[in-house]
Structures are given as structure tokens and as C-alpha cells.
Design a protein around this motif. Structure first.
Motif, PDB file in Angstrom:
ATOM      1  N   GLN A  55       0.817  -1.209   0.000  1.00 40.12           N
ATOM      2  CA  GLN A  55       0.000   0.000   0.000  1.00 40.12           C
ATOM      3  C   GLN A  55       0.853   1.262   0.000  1.00 40.12           C
ATOM      4  O   GLN A  55       0.592   2.205  -0.746  1.00 40.12           O
TER       5      GLN A  55
ATOM      6  N   LEU B 170       0.749   3.586  -3.420  1.00 41.89           N
ATOM      7  CA  LEU B 170      -0.043   4.820  -3.453  1.00 41.89           C
ATOM      8  C   LEU B 170       0.840   6.056  -3.461  1.00 41.89           C
ATOM      9  O   LEU B 170       0.551   7.038  -4.160  1.00 41.89           O
TER      10      LEU B 170
ATOM     11  N   SER C 158       1.074   8.226  -7.155  1.00 45.79           N
ATOM     12  CA  SER C 158       0.562   9.603  -7.221  1.00 45.79           C
ATOM     13  C   SER C 158       1.684  10.619  -7.410  1.00 45.79           C
ATOM     14  O   SER C 158       1.571  11.533  -8.232  1.00 45.79           O
TER      15      SER C 158
ATOM     16  N   LEU D 218       3.146   5.320   4.483  1.00 45.60           N
ATOM     17  CA  LEU D 218       2.810   6.153   3.320  1.00 45.60           C
ATOM     18  C   LEU D 218       3.598   7.460   3.364  1.00 45.60           C
ATOM     19  O   LEU D 218       4.129   7.913   2.345  1.00 45.60           O
TER      20      LEU D 218
ATOM     21  N   LEU E  55      -4.687  11.892  -0.399  1.00 48.20           N
ATOM     22  CA  LEU E  55      -5.079  10.498  -0.295  1.00 48.20           C
ATOM     23  C   LEU E  55      -6.178  10.375   0.749  1.00 48.20           C
ATOM     24  O   LEU E  55      -5.982  10.772   1.902  1.00 48.20           O
TER      25      LEU E  55
ATOM     26  N   LEU F 249      -8.142   7.610   2.728  1.00 43.97           N
ATOM     27  CA  LEU F 249      -7.997   6.188   2.994  1.00 43.97           C
ATOM     28  C   LEU F 249      -9.160   5.591   3.763  1.00 43.97           C
ATOM     29  O   LEU F 249      -9.170   4.389   4.037  1.00 43.97           O
TER      30      LEU F 249
ATOM     31  N   ILE G  83      -6.688  10.703  -4.575  1.00 45.32           N
ATOM     32  CA  ILE G  83      -6.773   9.242  -4.554  1.00 45.32           C
ATOM     33  C   ILE G  83      -7.820   8.850  -3.519  1.00 45.32           C
ATOM     34  O   ILE G  83      -7.730   9.254  -2.358  1.00 45.32           O
TER      35      ILE G  83
ATOM     36  N   ARG H 289     -10.250   5.603  -1.863  1.00 47.82           N
ATOM     37  CA  ARG H 289     -10.495   4.159  -1.760  1.00 47.82           C
ATOM     38  C   ARG H 289     -11.899   3.838  -2.259  1.00 47.82           C
ATOM     39  O   ARG H 289     -12.842   4.609  -2.045  1.00 47.82           O
TER      40      ARG H 289
ATOM     41  N   TYR I 212      -8.959   1.606  -5.802  1.00 46.57           N
ATOM     42  CA  TYR I 212      -8.951   3.048  -5.627  1.00 46.57           C
ATOM     43  C   TYR I 212      -9.438   3.744  -6.897  1.00 46.57           C
ATOM     44  O   TYR I 212      -9.567   3.139  -7.957  1.00 46.57           O
TER      45      TYR I 212
END
Length: 267
Positions: free
Chosen positions: A58, A62, A66, A86, A153, A155, A175, A177, A215
Motif C-alpha cells: 500500500q 499509493l 501519485s 505512506l 489520499l 484512505l 486518490i 479508496r 482506488y
């Protein structure tokens, strides 16, 4: 013993565990941490899972997908979730400032031994933990909120993505989910249709991810495959999962899914 991750009551995955290491109840979330022979440790968070020896899937995926789709990203917001890795991956890009939105600090702090780079991230000048920015605040104050982001993001499910989108720069990337695409393609279509003011809206997934996370890539300018910064993607070192070809393959969908999303997805 087994721990179970369910997908909207449609199916579930079971992971073999050896023993429970701890259980913590935070302001909103509950964390259970288990020892696992296959995954080292498993963090169960309100039905969601983090697998310690597969955090790279993950986090690398991600972050670099991006960041390598944007020509010159300067600031990132990670909203929801507890995967601080992340932020670590975003910080590999030397110009990036990373803001991490999570108010359930009791749970986050309980993951200090689970997340390999917890202390390193917290001590980095380009990282900021934001504990109190609420969706209500976003809805009421987005126009006045001075900070703008190149990448956001989201999440967690059940958040208003359009409220966060107001914090994006004109060339920003969002982004989000989604439900599992093969099982809930109509829900994904509705989610695509709900996203406003984006020229590009493309579903994608993490190839070979045991967690089967899916996503949406929504952008006001950049296309995730046409605008991939190949030199930047190929220069990244020390990675276990992400690379440029995997980036490109993440957007390849089955024909039936493409047909079901026709008109809602924009590429």
C-alpha cells in the motif's frame, strides 16, 4: 486461531494468527494487534487490516503512483488510516511536505513498534501530524483554508471526497479508496459519478495485493499513465513493490468492468 477481514458482507478473508499482542480502544477506532507466522504481525483496525511485512504494497504503491504522476508535487495530505509508512514513502521525494491527518492519536501511538519508520517520520521536518481537521471544518471553511495540496489520499470510506477536493491546487490529484471493483462495480460507478470537477477519473488496483484494495485516481490535469514521470519512477531506490511497469499495469481493467464504467470513468 484466525482473524477475519470482511468485504461488505459479500466475502471474507481469514488470516492465521498465533496470539493477540494487544487491544486498544481509541477515540473512534479499535486496534487489535496479532502475531502471525506468515505476516510477522497483523493490525486489525475496525475490520481493516495492515500486514507488517507487506506494508510496502500500500505505502509504496499509493505514494509513488501519485507522486510520479504529478510533474512537480510540493505538498501532500494523507487523510484517514494509520499507515505512517505512506508518509515515509512520500518523503523519499525530496521536495515534498507531508501532512498526515489522524485525530485518534492513542491508536496511532500504539503502532510505534508495528510501523518500521514511525520515529523517523515523526522526526522529519517535512512531516506534520494534523490531529483535528474535521470534515465539518472542510465543508464550512474550504474556501478560506489557506493550505492547498498537490496530492490528497483519502484512505477511509464514507467521507465527502468533494470537500477534500476543494483543498487541491488546480493541477491536483485525489486518490480515493473504493469497494472491490469486481464485486461492486456499480458502487464504484456511483463513486466516480459523485466526484466533481475532475477531467480524469480512473479506477485502479494494487496488483498482487492479498488485501485486494481498489482506488480511484481523480485529477484536474495529470493522466496517471500518459504523464508518468518515468525518470523519477526509475530513480527510486530501495523499494520492494513499486516500479514504473507496475504503475502502468494498475489501470488495466477487465473488459466487462470497463464496459460497466463507461461514461463514468474519464481517461
Amino acid at each position: 486461531m484466525w482473524v477475519t477481514k470482511s468485504y461488505d458482507d459479500k466475502f471474507q478473508q481469514e488470516y492465521k494468527i498465533e496470539r493477540k499482542l494487544l487491544e486498544i480502544k481509541g477515540a473512534k477506532h479499535t486496534l487489535e494487534l496479532f502475531n502471525s507466522q506468515a505476516f510477522d504481525e497483523i493490525a486489525l483496525l475496525d475490520g481493516g487490516l495492515l500486514l507488517k511485512n507487506l506494508l510496502c504494497v500500500q505505502s509504496e504503491f499509493l505514494a509513488h503512483l501519485s507522486a510520479c504522476s504529478h510533474k512537480n508535487p510540493k505538498r501532500v495530505l494523507i487523510a484517514g488510516g494509520f499507515n505512517l509508512e505512506l508518509a515515509f514513502e512520500f518523503l523519499r521525494h525530496s521536495a515534498l511536505q507531508v501532512d498526515f491527518l489522524q485525530f485518534d492519536l492513542k491508536v496511532l501511538e500504539s503502532l510505534i513498534s508495528f510501523l518500521p519508520h514511525y520515529k523517523e517520520v515523526m522526526d522529519t521536518e517535512r512531516f506534520q501530524l494534523i490531529p483535528q481537521l474535521s470534515e465539518e471544518f472542510l465543508a464550512q471553511n474550504a474556501q478560506e483554508y489557506r493550505v492547498k495540496y498537490d496530492i490528497i489520499l483519502l484512505l477511509e470510506s464514507n467521507v465527502n471526497a468533494n470537500s477534500y477536493a476543494k483543498l487541491l491546487n488546480d493541477d491536483g490529484i485525489l486518490i480515493v479508496r473504493t469497494p472491490q471493483i469486481l464485486l461492486d462495480v456499480q458502487k464504484v460507478r456511483m463513486q466516480l459519478e459523485s466526484l466533481e470537477d475532475f477531467a480524469i477519473k480512473m479506477p485502479f488496483f494494487a496488483p498482487l495485493s492479498v488485501l485486494q484494495d481498489c482506488y480511484i485516481f481523480a485529477s484536474k490535469l495529470y493522466h496517471p499513465t500518459a504523464d508518468i514521470q518515468l525518470q523519477r519512477a526509475d530513480m527510486l531506490e530501495g523499494l520492494e513493490y513499486y516500479h514504473a511497469n507496475l504503475h502502468l499495469s494498475a489501470f488495466v481493467l477487465p473488459k466487462a468492468v470497463k464496459s460497466a464504467l463507461f461514461g463514468a470513468a474519464k481517461n
